[in-house]
Design an enzyme around this catalytic site. Structure first.
Site, PDB file in Angstrom:
ATOM      1  N   TYR A 137     -11.943   4.351 -11.053  1.00  0.00           N
ATOM      2  CA  TYR A 137     -12.020   5.138  -9.836  1.00  0.00           C
ATOM      3  C   TYR A 137     -11.387   6.520  -9.921  1.00  0.00           C
ATOM      4  CZ  TYR A 137      -8.505   1.349  -9.111  1.00  0.00           C
ATOM      5  OH  TYR A 137      -7.541   0.386  -9.272  1.00  0.00           O
ATOM      6  N   TYR A 188      -1.060  -1.900 -12.298  1.00  0.00           N
ATOM      7  CA  TYR A 188      -2.501  -1.962 -12.548  1.00  0.00           C
ATOM      8  C   TYR A 188      -2.913  -1.349 -13.886  1.00  0.00           C
ATOM      9  CZ  TYR A 188      -2.199  -2.955  -7.576  1.00  0.00           C
ATOM     10  OH  TYR A 188      -1.844  -3.486  -6.360  1.00  0.00           O
ATOM     11  N   CYS A 218     -15.964   2.563 -27.504  1.00  0.00           N
ATOM     12  CA  CYS A 218     -17.310   3.108 -27.623  1.00  0.00           C
ATOM     13  C   CYS A 218     -17.943   3.238 -26.251  1.00  0.00           C
ATOM     14  CB  CYS A 218     -18.140   2.219 -28.528  1.00  0.00           C
ATOM     15  SG  CYS A 218     -17.448   2.199 -30.176  1.00  0.00           S
ATOM     16  N   GLU A 219     -17.407   4.108 -25.440  1.00  0.00           N
ATOM     17  CA  GLU A 219     -17.881   4.381 -24.082  1.00  0.00           C
ATOM     18  C   GLU A 219     -17.534   5.825 -23.779  1.00  0.00           C
ATOM     19  OE1 GLU A 219     -19.222   2.352 -21.701  1.00  0.00           O
ATOM     20  OE2 GLU A 219     -19.104   0.550 -22.928  1.00  0.00           O
ATOM     21  N   ARG A 222      -8.045   2.706 -15.187  1.00  0.00           N
ATOM     22  CA  ARG A 222      -8.062   3.211 -13.814  1.00  0.00           C
ATOM     23  C   ARG A 222      -8.835   4.517 -13.643  1.00  0.00           C
ATOM     24  NH1 ARG A 222      -3.991   4.309 -11.003  1.00  0.00           N
ATOM     25  NH2 ARG A 222      -4.855   3.575  -9.046  1.00  0.00           N
ATOM     26  N   GLY A 232       3.121  -3.601  -4.110  1.00  0.00           N
ATOM     27  CA  GLY A 232       2.825  -3.890  -5.510  1.00  0.00           C
ATOM     28  C   GLY A 232       3.123  -2.631  -6.316  1.00  0.00           C
ATOM     29  N   GLY A 273       0.724  -1.242   0.000  1.00  0.00           N
ATOM     30  CA  GLY A 273       0.000   0.000   0.000  1.00  0.00           C
ATOM     31  C   GLY A 273       0.761   1.305   0.000  1.00  0.00           C
TER      32      GLY A 273
END
Ligand SMILES: *Cc1c(COP(=O)(O)O)cnc(C)c1O
Length: 432
Positions: free
Chosen positions: A334, A391, A361-362, A330, A292, A248
């Site tokens: 979020y 990530y 297409c978003e 990502r 990570g 973290g």
């Protein structure tokens, strides 16, 4: 710049790991993931050396490989003396294919299937980080069938909100992960696991969240966990050998993110752990940490090519690139912040405000909003997104049947392709 491995050369181009990113974009095409091998190694060494120095023998960092999982990265982690965390058979298989020693692998996840458990035991995986009573039952019975005694660590929820995004805050009592101390669930499961014949309980694990900058969080976490260990010693006569404090530590995505001195932080946490252990009359357990993001994030950079620039006067401007949420979901997931630049125009003034958007297409296919680019930005320019080593590739998808980009690893002396670009044949290879 946000990391030492970034720079600008005489042509006004962005450099990464000392290399001209515009040249690399030309050579390999875009979208392109670049990774800086020396930076990965450097980040591993900071943890390996500091944990050995301050916590002592038996303590070590485990690379949380969900942040970036492909063979080359396991090989680097192995060479640097890290253990690894995995969360699926796919990650176990990848680590194994890279020759990673299975006894240094920790198997996480809140729902390991019987298939996963058998597969991991067959592979000779070191430790299960157990996350449910059902899992403990399944580990015990499968280990029994295989005539082994499986090492297990129990995931505990210390009840800490690390003051970060809720979506990645996992140490709170209402989390889907772990057994909460507060509710008594943690204590019950320890008693339960100690009764199991084919399980060797080795200690406890916790993980409070991600993108943590405050060392207070680890002070609080280790205090709570050591008190829990002392409590279990008093209740069951069982003293944990391993305490895993999770991952973290934060990284710098944007200028306003602080830089953390990880070595100094580990030194402080070690001090705190030792003091607390002597107060509680415990021996200092072998401490594990699971970085990570802080191993691979700043080791990565993504390059794209601009396809179009859309100016909607009085409203908004868009710069469309040839990748998007398929290689970096990502922001869509979020709202993560990133530093975005025009790699071939690093010396131009950035006075054009825009959203950098992907090709899917978003409407939510956004890499970053409120980006400042040079007003000359146009089709063919190279866009770089920094700090994408964690990530991004590991969360990439084939939505809209877009092939995943390759990963080119930059080394001290050259470069190699660690993951090749997916082809159109790859896209249909499982279609019957
Ligand atoms: C994701 C995760 C990590 C790594 O977190 P980072 O923020 O990438 O350092 C470590 N441990 C567990 C259990 C995780 O789920």
């Amino acid at each position: 710049m946000i990391c030492e491995n970034l720079g600008i050369n005489q042509s006004g181009n962005l450099t990464f790991a000392g290399r001209d990113t515009v040249d690399l974009a030309k050579k390999y095409g875009t979208p392109l993931f670049l990774m800086d091998e020396e930076r990965i190694r450097h980040n591993c060494r900071v943890y390996v050396n500091a944990m050995k120095k301050y916590f002592g023998a038996g303590s070590e960092p485990l690379f949380a490989s969900k942040a970036a999982s492909f063979k080359a990265v396991y090989k680097i982690a192995m060479e640097e003396g890290m253990g690894v965390d995995v969360v699926s058979c796919g990650e176990i298989y990848t680590a194994k294919s890279a020759g990673f020693p299975m006894e240094k692998v920790y198997f996480h996840g809140n729902n390991k299937t019987d298939f996963d458990i058998k597969y991991a035991m067959d592979a000779g995986l070191g430790y299960f980080v157990a996350d449910s009573r059902e899992e403990i039952d399944a580990i015990d019975s499968i280990a029994g069938e295989m005539n082994i005694c499986q090492k297990v660590i129990i995931r505990i929820t210390p009840g800490i909100d690390p003051h970060t995004y809720d979506a990645v805050a996992t140490g709170k009592v209402d989390s889907k992960f772990g057994f909460a101390i507060e509710t008594g669930a943690a204590e019950n499961i320890v008693g339960y696991a100690l009764e199991k014949k084919n399980i060797e309980l080795c200690g406890f694990h916790c993980h409070v969240g991600s993108q943590v900058f405050d060392s207070d969080v680890y002070f609080k976490t280790s205090d709570i966990m050591l008190e829990f260990i002392a409590d279990m010693k008093a209740k069951f006569g069982y003293e944990a050998e391993i305490l895993n404090l999770g991952g973290g530590y934060g990284v710098r995505y944007v200028e306003s993110d602080p830089a953390i001195d990880i070595e100094a932080n580990i030194a402080q946490v070690a001090e705190r752990v030792k003091t607390k252990c002597s107060e509680l009359g415990l021996k200092v357990p072998a401490i594990k940490m699971e970085p990570g993001r802080s191993i691979v994030a700043d080791s990565g950079l993504t390059l794209y090519t601009v396809g179009s620039v859309r100016v909607i006067p009085e409203y908004k401007n868009y710069v469309s690139i040839d990748g998007g949420m398929t290689d970096n979901p990502r922001f869509a997931l979020y709202g993560s912040e990133y530093t975005v630049v025009a790699a071939n125009k690093m010396t131009e003034e950035c006075d054009f405000s825009c959203s950098v958007v992907g090709r899917c297409c978003e409407c939510g296919d956004i890499i970053q909003e409120n980006v400042k680019l040079p007003s000359s930005v146009k089709r063919g320019d190279i866009i770089a997104v920094m700090t994408t080593g964690a990530y991004n590739y590991s969360m990439a998808s084939n939505y809209n049947r877009l092939p995943r980009p390759p990963i080119v690893m930059l080394t001290k002396t050259g470069e190699y392709t660690a993951v090749k670009r997916e082809s159109l044949e790859d896209i249909i290879k499982n279609d019957l």
